[in-house]
Scaffold this active site. Sequence first.
Site, short mmCIF file in Angstrom:
data_model
loop_
_atom_site.label_atom_id
_atom_site.label_comp_id
_atom_site.label_asym_id
_atom_site.label_seq_id
_atom_site.Cartn_x
_atom_site.Cartn_y
_atom_site.Cartn_z
N SER A 68 0.73 -1.38 0.02
CA SER A 68 0.01 -0.13 0.06
C SER A 68 0.79 1.13 -0.27
O SER A 68 1.79 1.38 -1.08
CB SER A 68 -0.95 -0.06 1.29
OG SER A 68 -1.77 0.84 0.90
N ASP A 99 -8.75 -5.22 -6.22
CA ASP A 99 -8.33 -4.11 -5.01
C ASP A 99 -8.24 -2.95 -5.95
O ASP A 99 -7.54 -2.31 -6.64
CB ASP A 99 -6.78 -4.51 -5.01
CG ASP A 99 -6.32 -3.50 -3.60
OD1 ASP A 99 -6.85 -2.69 -3.22
OD2 ASP A 99 -4.94 -3.88 -3.38
N HIS A 143 -7.58 -5.58 -0.34
CA HIS A 143 -6.31 -4.93 0.08
C HIS A 143 -5.64 -5.59 1.03
O HIS A 143 -4.22 -5.07 1.17
CB HIS A 143 -6.72 -3.46 0.13
CG HIS A 143 -5.45 -2.72 0.14
ND1 HIS A 143 -4.94 -2.33 -0.88
CD2 HIS A 143 -5.15 -1.72 1.14
CE1 HIS A 143 -3.72 -1.51 -0.52
NE2 HIS A 143 -3.98 -1.06 0.58
#
Length: 529
Positions: free
Chosen positions: A338, A395, A461
């Site tokens: 991320s 995602d 995610h």
Amino acid sequence: MMQMGSTVPAQNLHIFQARRAVNCNGSSAFNACLSKKMMKATSLSTTKFTREHLSNLEKLIGTEPQLIQSKPKTVVQRDNGLPETRGKGLLEGLNLPQIWPENKAAEEMSPRHLNRLRRLLSKNGIEYSPRNSLASRWREYHGSNNWAGLLDPLDENLRREMVRYGEFIQAAYHCFHSDPATSGKEVPSPRQVAVPDRSYRVTKNLYATASVGLPDWVDNLAPDLDWMTQRTSCIGYVAVCDDQREISRMGRRDIVISLRGTATCLEWAENMRDLLVNLPAKSIDSHGQPKVQCGFLSLYKTAGAHVSSLAESVVTEIQRLTELYKGENLSITVTGHSLGAALALLVADDLSTCADNMPPIAVYTFGGPRVGNRAFTKRLASQNVKVLRIVNSQDIITRVPGMFVSEALDKKLRESKNANTVLNMLDNNMPWAYAHAGTELRVETKNSPYLKPNADVACCHDLEAYLHLVDGFLASNCPFRSNAKRSLVKLVHEQNSNVKKLYTSKAKGLKLNPERDMMQMSNCLPSPS
């Protein structure tokens, strides 16, 4: 039970007929039709066989979930000369698809499948993919050829390396969450990191600082959550391989830079600052002006009151380590999830030119957003930075920031000379003209037999879900591999609502406690073997 008798396999029908005849005391017409020969056939052995079937059936539909082991098959001859199978496994003998054709759970939960589920849901059943020697091909596995021929189908050695680097990121998350507060009034003390691979030694903790802050009265409203609004937070670490056996296996001494994802309010605020800003030019660049997201660059370059910026900390530590191990085969691996994936590209860009004769640099990212424009991605490639992006199709973080255009469509449009001219002009002038860097490995939540195909955004995610999907990936045209090794303990604990009920209920039925096992695992992450 009366209706169930009509669905019993034909070879056992005479047993139920005989039992019904005995219970009717000769009063029914059905009983009158039975011959003496049929009554004689209902011997003690067949009665025992019937009871065994009924007992197994009660176990299957009873309230207490039980693990029913299949029995070995023995073949005997029937009166008509055809073979008859005695001692069948429960699921075969009862012909469950015929009894409940709409329910495939019975088929999926075969005794062997239940035993496998028990192992995957137990911390004692953790397995690892083969740990083969990479010495002769380490540069190839490190991305020298952009992982050509290793991704589809996925090479088992590369799969293991990707999962291992993902676990390094999990250690960065655990290091932060175990003690999230960072004092802004003094130099932070060194933090203990539970490195998943004990052949690595942590040499430096890394901190990122937001360029913006919140008023002091915000902390006064919730003093126990002041870490959520702190400007400086521990975001990762640098580790170096110190085990000679592992160095021999990998063919070099590996230096890992591991970076976690967003965890504080101010980090989220920086994520929202999505305008592209210029990167300082290192040299005359024929690809145009490289630009990156404003918030990411801010977190990377801003120094705290008592800590250096992430950029300065990383460069200084890597220069020290490369000098310390000068003359050895070295590699630098930057890995992040991320926000950490975005910062990993900025780290790699900096390191590639911070000194002469830098070791090969590879970047492994999970669920990473777009970071810069096309000129930035071209600069990374020209500096020989190798990037492998692991992307979940479901995602949405991997599709932001910037104007959403699929990578495939963008590539197709650029094949046209006229469209390419227009797109290049937009790349240099639009404030949201983002592009992904590197090579992509695409996985999908819906391919997992354990996760719901409509899993929510957080699950798609989630880093553990990513590692689960990578561990099960074979090829783009193949289903989830049946011999996946990764334990389901953390996945069930962290994404319980997104795991199919079939498996969460079986976890309870098998009397396993994923939450307890996950807590024990997090205290000291296991060393791969």
